[in-house]
Design a protein around this motif. Sequence first.
Motif, PDB file in Angstrom:
ATOM      1  N   ALA A 151      46.789 -13.742   0.557  1.00 17.24           N
ATOM      2  CA  ALA A 151      46.948 -12.380   1.083  1.00 17.24           C
ATOM      3  C   ALA A 151      48.118 -11.666   0.408  1.00 17.24           C
ATOM      4  CB  ALA A 151      47.150 -12.427   2.593  1.00 17.24           C
ATOM      5  N   MET A 152      49.234 -12.392   0.184  1.00 15.13           N
ATOM      6  CA  MET A 152      50.391 -11.765  -0.474  1.00 15.13           C
ATOM      7  C   MET A 152      50.029 -11.308  -1.883  1.00 15.13           C
ATOM      8  SD  MET A 152      53.330 -10.655  -0.030  1.00 15.13           S
ATOM      9  CE  MET A 152      53.720 -11.399   1.540  1.00 15.13           C
ATOM     10  N   CYS A 179      47.196 -10.228  -2.785  1.00 10.62           N
ATOM     11  CA  CYS A 179      46.389  -9.003  -2.659  1.00 10.62           C
ATOM     12  C   CYS A 179      47.289  -7.770  -2.692  1.00 10.62           C
ATOM     13  CB  CYS A 179      45.592  -9.022  -1.349  1.00 10.62           C
ATOM     14  SG  CYS A 179      44.302 -10.272  -1.288  1.00 10.62           S
ATOM     15  N   TYR A 180      48.396  -7.835  -1.922  1.00 16.52           N
ATOM     16  CA  TYR A 180      49.306  -6.688  -1.862  1.00 16.52           C
ATOM     17  C   TYR A 180      50.037  -6.497  -3.194  1.00 16.52           C
ATOM     18  CZ  TYR A 180      48.360  -6.498   3.138  1.00 16.52           C
ATOM     19  OH  TYR A 180      47.740  -6.396   4.353  1.00 16.52           O
ATOM     20  N   LEU A 186      47.611  -4.862  -5.469  1.00 17.37           N
ATOM     21  CA  LEU A 186      47.499  -3.441  -5.115  1.00 17.37           C
ATOM     22  C   LEU A 186      48.580  -2.635  -5.833  1.00 17.37           C
ATOM     23  CD1 LEU A 186      46.146  -1.286  -3.197  1.00 17.37           C
ATOM     24  CD2 LEU A 186      48.023  -1.768  -1.620  1.00 17.37           C
ATOM     25  N   GLY A 187      49.802  -3.149  -5.815  1.00 15.76           N
ATOM     26  CA  GLY A 187      50.901  -2.465  -6.505  1.00 15.76           C
ATOM     27  C   GLY A 187      50.647  -2.343  -7.993  1.00 15.76           C
ATOM     28  N   ASP A 190      43.571  -0.593   4.739  1.00 11.18           N
ATOM     29  CA  ASP A 190      44.017  -1.992   4.821  1.00 11.18           C
ATOM     30  C   ASP A 190      43.202  -2.727   5.882  1.00 11.18           C
ATOM     31  OD1 ASP A 190      45.274  -4.406   5.065  1.00 11.18           O
ATOM     32  OD2 ASP A 190      47.315  -3.595   5.047  1.00 11.18           O
ATOM     33  N   LEU A 200      41.437  -5.054   0.953  1.00 13.26           N
ATOM     34  CA  LEU A 200      42.173  -3.810   0.716  1.00 13.26           C
ATOM     35  C   LEU A 200      41.250  -2.897  -0.069  1.00 13.26           C
ATOM     36  CD1 LEU A 200      45.655  -5.162  -0.487  1.00 13.26           C
ATOM     37  CD2 LEU A 200      45.030  -4.424   1.813  1.00 13.26           C
ATOM     38  N   THR A 207      41.029   0.771  -2.145  1.00 10.90           N
ATOM     39  CA  THR A 207      41.778   1.896  -2.701  1.00 10.90           C
ATOM     40  C   THR A 207      40.904   2.622  -3.716  1.00 10.90           C
ATOM     41  OG1 THR A 207      43.884   2.566  -3.702  1.00 10.90           O
ATOM     42  CG2 THR A 207      42.863   0.574  -4.588  1.00 10.90           C
ATOM     43  N   ARG A 231      40.781  -8.741  -2.427  1.00  7.08           N
ATOM     44  CA  ARG A 231      40.694  -9.738  -1.351  1.00  7.08           C
ATOM     45  C   ARG A 231      40.892 -11.144  -1.894  1.00  7.08           C
ATOM     46  NH1 ARG A 231      34.173  -8.854  -0.935  1.00  7.08           N
ATOM     47  NH2 ARG A 231      34.852  -6.798  -0.314  1.00  7.08           N
TER      48      ARG A 231
END
Length: 722
Positions: free
Chosen positions: A284-285, A287-288, A291-292, A307, A320, A322, A337
């Motif tokens: 999960a981390m 994924c974020y 995203l960045g 989210d 996620l 976007t 994901r």
Amino acid sequence: MTAATHPAPEDTSALPPYVVALKERLAYLPEQQVARVVRAYQVGAVAHEGQTRKSGEPYITHPIAVAGILAEFGMDAETIIAAILHDTLEDTALTRVELAGEFGEPVAELVDGVTKLDKMRFSSRQEADAESFRKMLLAMARDLRVILIKLADRLHNMRTLGAKDPESRRRIARETLEIYAPIAQRLGMNKIKAELQDLGFRGLHPDRYRVISERIRAALGNRREAMGRIEGALTSRLVEERIPVRVVGRIKSPWSIYSKMRSEHKSFAQLMDVYGFRVVTDAAMSCYMALGVVHALYKPVDRRFKDFIAIPKANGYQSLHTVLLGPFGAPIEVQIRTEEMDSVAERGVAAHWAYKTESGPANSAQARAREWLSALADSQANTPSAAEFIENVKIDLFPDETYLFTPRGDILSLPRNATALDFAYAVHTDVGDHAVAARVDKKLLPLRTRLESGQQVEIITAPSAVPNPAWLEFVVTGKARTAIRQYLKHLQHEDAVDFGHRMLDRALDALGTSLDAIQPAALEKFLHKSKLKRLEELLADIALGNRMPDQVASQLVASRGTPSGRGAPVTHPTEKIHITGAERGVLSFANCCHPLPGDEIVGYLSPGKGIVVHRTECPNMAELRKSSPERCVDIEWDRDVQGDYRAELRIEVMNRPGVLATVAAAIAAADSNIENVEYVERDMAAATLLFTIEVKNRKHLAEVIRRVRRTGVVSGAYRYPL
């Protein structure tokens, strides 16, 4: 023929190719379990011997194909065996006892459950046989694997739909789109849902399917280079940041394109002018972090980020989402994901089933499906009407979620357009029943307020508050509807019992007796003969117009024998029944004459509805007195009358600017609420308005009329009808 009379041959090398292929797919199961599956094939092949499909193939190829679909999802051995044998109870001589003896009770239970579902036929979601649909959903609640087998069965039938005649193809395709694809979606099984939708689309509208499929192929051919460049840029930038990923291009399906063209009124070009990619990573981390990275590579589109990892969808889906502005001027939709989330997104409740022990944790889709099914079971227990139950389920099957926060930070998911009252019932039935207002983002708002994602909602309750029928006009969730209707039915029953008692007492009094004078044995005999369990049921039936009080009274008196020797009892004049207006469970007020407290009134017993109150001079009442005199009830207003009553005012005004506002202000100044207003007639000089208002009684209405006439813009104001 029993399963035991056909022992398994030791040599399985002579198995047909389709069984060998199934064995290869079952490599995730222990050898002993695979041997049981092969044994199930042998029993099924003997049972279906001589049977063929419409295509001419041996029938056993169908259940083996269904088992193969479930093997792709990693289902347990019991589910695979039940899939192979799912048609044996209905179509062969094999019995349930034989199945249980050979393969165990759980397998027999699954086969029995699927057999019952196979008997159901739906022409459409709207016309679904409500009772059958209810049974299907309750079978899911008992064991989810029953519906998984049914979905796999439907998928294979859809893949081989070409063998059916055109009319059957259309019926099965419509049923698939309106019943089975939505259930697959609700269970998070997006892979099966997408294929069912496309196959259903092809079966229902073959020409439209062909045209859209050809245009998708042509569009993809023109965009292949651009897709490759974007995929390469995303992959290389994520790898540079040491984020383990695989990037996959996403292609819209024909059904997705077609349904969006219809619902969003967009052209094919508008929908295809979007590049779609899925980024799958390890945690999960990550994924974020990914995203960045993608936001640094391409500019994100404002307000298009969602989210679903922190707030999963109702079916357990996490990702996620976007939207980016790409290098070719077209938007890029990206889903990010983990592998686990990707598996759950594709397979939903079926993900990792074979590895899940009874005590082990279920995935998010399984946990949420169980919550949903548990709520369904509670709902059906409180909803006697199958049609009403299905109405509630349809809302849950087609959700477009709104995510809301409680004051403690818990997240609740509700359908789109849900109100504060829906939120109250989602928290707890008691909270909904006693709700009076809501504090939305710390602002005090009424219960009918529609909520939007991200709002924090606090419900304000009062012990004296209770549900009222108007709530049914604005709630959207099945849970809220069920709870409100259950309360109103309980209230109606109490009102009906009380009112029915008064009506029967009056009818018995007219015959010179009373309910207390009827012997218990005679009353019990009458109830038994009438197929009623309790006196309360009889009284409620009378109040709701299903039985005539005079007839019931005569039968009760006859059952104890008449004291006079002249056959019929002597009748006495009786008092009218007094009404307070609070008996709304069994009283309704006629729209043809709008009776008010202070009017001379009469009641008409309408079957199933109770007493409809009319003004004595109402023209409709004259007709009813002629056609059904036995249904007319002598009633009058009590001194203690409660509530507001609807009245209509016909007002003739000068046609000039502001006149409507002037009249409305005068009505409001008389403490009357305006429900509706319409122009009946209108020309250059004058207009006639018809106001529907709420008043307490005739005196209150007279005050409203006085105030309206004093405005100086009114040439005539009077009650309508006169």
